[in-house]
Each structure stands twice: as C-alpha cells, then as structure tokens.
Write a protein that holds these residues in place. Structure first.
Motif, PDB file in Angstrom:
ATOM      1  N   LEU A  24     -49.623   7.002   9.660  1.00 20.27           N
ATOM      2  CA  LEU A  24     -49.526   8.504   9.020  1.00 20.27           C
ATOM      3  C   LEU A  24     -50.209   8.312   7.707  1.00 20.27           C
ATOM      4  CD1 LEU A  24     -45.639   8.560   9.696  1.00 20.27           C
ATOM      5  CD2 LEU A  24     -47.485   9.660  11.077  1.00 20.27           C
ATOM      6  N   ASP A  25     -50.148   9.641   7.149  1.00 20.33           N
ATOM      7  CA  ASP A  25     -51.153   9.636   5.781  1.00 20.33           C
ATOM      8  C   ASP A  25     -50.387   9.021   4.494  1.00 20.33           C
ATOM      9  OD1 ASP A  25     -53.058  11.209   7.207  1.00 20.33           O
ATOM     10  OD2 ASP A  25     -52.186  13.050   6.651  1.00 20.33           O
ATOM     11  N   ASP A  26     -49.170   9.085   4.635  1.00 16.70           N
ATOM     12  CA  ASP A  26     -48.357   8.318   3.396  1.00 16.70           C
ATOM     13  C   ASP A  26     -48.153   6.871   3.333  1.00 16.70           C
ATOM     14  OD1 ASP A  26     -46.699   8.360   5.401  1.00 16.70           O
ATOM     15  OD2 ASP A  26     -45.029   9.342   4.198  1.00 16.70           O
ATOM     16  N   SER A  30     -45.671   5.244  12.484  1.00 20.11           N
ATOM     17  CA  SER A  30     -44.774   5.755  13.350  1.00 20.11           C
ATOM     18  C   SER A  30     -44.671   4.437  14.528  1.00 20.11           C
ATOM     19  CB  SER A  30     -45.316   7.223  13.961  1.00 20.11           C
ATOM     20  OG  SER A  30     -44.273   7.482  14.970  1.00 20.11           O
ATOM     21  N   VAL A  31     -43.477   3.866  14.647  1.00 18.73           N
ATOM     22  CA  VAL A  31     -43.484   3.067  15.784  1.00 18.73           C
ATOM     23  C   VAL A  31     -42.482   3.285  16.781  1.00 18.73           C
ATOM     24  CG1 VAL A  31     -44.003   1.098  14.232  1.00 18.73           C
ATOM     25  CG2 VAL A  31     -41.639   1.877  14.585  1.00 18.73           C
ATOM     26  N   SER A  32     -42.864   2.687  18.033  1.00 14.30           N
ATOM     27  CA  SER A  32     -41.761   3.045  19.266  1.00 14.30           C
ATOM     28  C   SER A  32     -40.822   1.541  19.277  1.00 14.30           C
ATOM     29  CB  SER A  32     -42.660   3.066  20.316  1.00 14.30           C
ATOM     30  OG  SER A  32     -41.944   3.022  21.633  1.00 14.30           O
ATOM     31  N   ILE A  33     -39.604   1.851  19.311  1.00 15.78           N
ATOM     32  CA  ILE A  33     -38.707   0.705  19.375  1.00 15.78           C
ATOM     33  C   ILE A  33     -38.020   0.874  20.689  1.00 15.78           C
ATOM     34  CG2 ILE A  33     -36.399   0.141  18.287  1.00 15.78           C
ATOM     35  CD1 ILE A  33     -37.083   1.752  16.016  1.00 15.78           C
ATOM     36  N   PRO A  34     -38.129  -0.368  21.498  1.00 11.46           N
ATOM     37  CA  PRO A  34     -37.540  -0.483  22.889  1.00 11.46           C
ATOM     38  C   PRO A  34     -36.000  -0.206  22.850  1.00 11.46           C
ATOM     39  CG  PRO A  34     -38.598  -2.680  21.858  1.00 11.46           C
ATOM     40  CD  PRO A  34     -38.685  -1.546  21.008  1.00 11.46           C
ATOM     41  N   PHE A  38     -36.405   7.201  20.323  1.00  4.55           N
ATOM     42  CA  PHE A  38     -36.964   7.992  19.361  1.00  4.55           C
ATOM     43  C   PHE A  38     -38.016   7.193  18.516  1.00  4.55           C
ATOM     44  CE2 PHE A  38     -32.653   9.215  19.953  1.00  4.55           C
ATOM     45  CZ  PHE A  38     -32.659  10.486  20.362  1.00  4.55           C
ATOM     46  N   PRO A  39     -39.096   7.838  18.110  1.00  2.00           N
ATOM     47  CA  PRO A  39     -40.220   7.356  17.366  1.00  2.00           C
ATOM     48  C   PRO A  39     -39.600   7.082  15.760  1.00  2.00           C
ATOM     49  CG  PRO A  39     -40.774   9.504  17.581  1.00  2.00           C
ATOM     50  CD  PRO A  39     -39.652   9.214  18.522  1.00  2.00           C
ATOM     51  N   ARG A  40     -39.773   6.103  15.062  1.00  2.00           N
ATOM     52  CA  ARG A  40     -39.339   5.810  13.651  1.00  2.00           C
ATOM     53  C   ARG A  40     -40.561   5.554  12.767  1.00  2.00           C
ATOM     54  NH1 ARG A  40     -33.975   5.340  11.953  1.00  2.00           N
ATOM     55  NH2 ARG A  40     -33.931   4.255  10.032  1.00  2.00           N
ATOM     56  N   SER A  41     -40.439   5.845  11.615  1.00  2.00           N
ATOM     57  CA  SER A  41     -41.328   5.551  10.678  1.00  2.00           C
ATOM     58  C   SER A  41     -40.909   4.422   9.532  1.00  2.00           C
ATOM     59  CB  SER A  41     -41.452   6.756   9.726  1.00  2.00           C
ATOM     60  OG  SER A  41     -42.255   6.546   8.617  1.00  2.00           O
ATOM     61  N   ILE A  42     -41.901   3.654   9.602  1.00  2.00           N
ATOM     62  CA  ILE A  42     -41.695   2.415   8.567  1.00  2.00           C
ATOM     63  C   ILE A  42     -42.837   2.101   7.910  1.00  2.00           C
ATOM     64  CG2 ILE A  42     -40.226   1.095  10.460  1.00  2.00           C
ATOM     65  CD1 ILE A  42     -42.669  -0.596  11.178  1.00  2.00           C
ATOM     66  N   PRO A  43     -42.732   1.537   6.826  1.00  2.00           N
ATOM     67  CA  PRO A  43     -43.803   1.221   5.651  1.00  2.00           C
ATOM     68  C   PRO A  43     -45.200   0.604   6.592  1.00  2.00           C
ATOM     69  CG  PRO A  43     -42.149   0.415   4.746  1.00  2.00           C
ATOM     70  CD  PRO A  43     -41.447   0.909   6.109  1.00  2.00           C
ATOM     71  N   ALA A  44     -46.125   0.879   6.355  1.00  2.00           N
ATOM     72  CA  ALA A  44     -47.241   0.199   7.363  1.00  2.00           C
ATOM     73  C   ALA A  44     -47.764  -1.054   6.777  1.00  2.00           C
ATOM     74  CB  ALA A  44     -48.249   1.377   7.556  1.00  2.00           C
ATOM     75  N   PRO A  45     -47.947  -2.182   7.458  1.00  3.87           N
ATOM     76  CA  PRO A  45     -48.567  -3.334   6.937  1.00  3.87           C
ATOM     77  C   PRO A  45     -49.937  -3.036   6.769  1.00  3.87           C
ATOM     78  CG  PRO A  45     -47.284  -4.011   8.662  1.00  3.87           C
ATOM     79  CD  PRO A  45     -47.351  -2.480   8.662  1.00  3.87           C
TER      80      PRO A  45
END
Length: 104
Positions: A24-26, A30-34, A38-45
C-alpha cells in the motif's frame, strides 16, 4: 504443525505465516491470513513484495476448544484455526497451591 488446543493458554505467544497480497502507498502491506477470511494491513518490512511470506506474532487472548480456534492480539484481534499456528511459546507460569477443596 498442528498444536494441541489444550496446551495453548491465554497469554501465550503464537505465530502464523501470512502472505503479502499487495503493498500500500502508506508503507503498509495488505496480507492474507490463513483461516481468517479477510485481508489485513500490517506495517510492511523493507524489501517486501507481493507473494512474500511473513511471520506475524501475537499474544493469545482467547482459546475456544470446541471450535478449535485461537484469538490473538496482533495489532488487532484475529481469530484463527489452531492448525494455522506455525510457532507457539508458552508463558512461564508459577506453580501455585491448588485452589480446590480437597478431602482430608
């Protein structure tokens, strides 16, 4: 690896493997959790790209033995199947005297 649900307690630390869907731009991903649905947003490494698998850890807040689900706190509450857990670290607990009445 499948964990026995009876071994997991509130306060334990569990980890799951998530898959990056898109960046995402910020500065988040967006990640997929088994088993979450629902997709979830987490801080991107740094250097993360779509398709990468990441480890997401959190503290167990609820265990439902009947449904075989665990709710973990990882930025928010996530309820997953126990089979989705990839790592589990029990919290050290003190041995306490039994609080039950026992016959003499």
């Amino acid at each position: 690896m499948a964990w026995e649900i009876t071994d997991i307690n509130v306060g334990d630390e569990v980890a799951i493997t998530v898959t990056v869907l898109k960046l995402l731009d910020d500065g988040r991903a967006s990640v997929s959790i088994p088993s979450y649905g629902f997709p979830r947003s987490i801080p991107a490494p740094k250097k993360a790209k779509p398709g990468d698998e990441l480890q997401l850890t959190g503290e167990v807040t609820r265990v439902d033995e009947q449904d075989r689900t665990v709710t973990m706190k990882a930025g928010g509450l996530i309820t997953i199947d126990v089979d989705a857990i990839t790592d589990w670290t029990p919290v050290p607990r003190k041995k306490m005297a039994s609080l039950r009445d026992e016959p003499d």
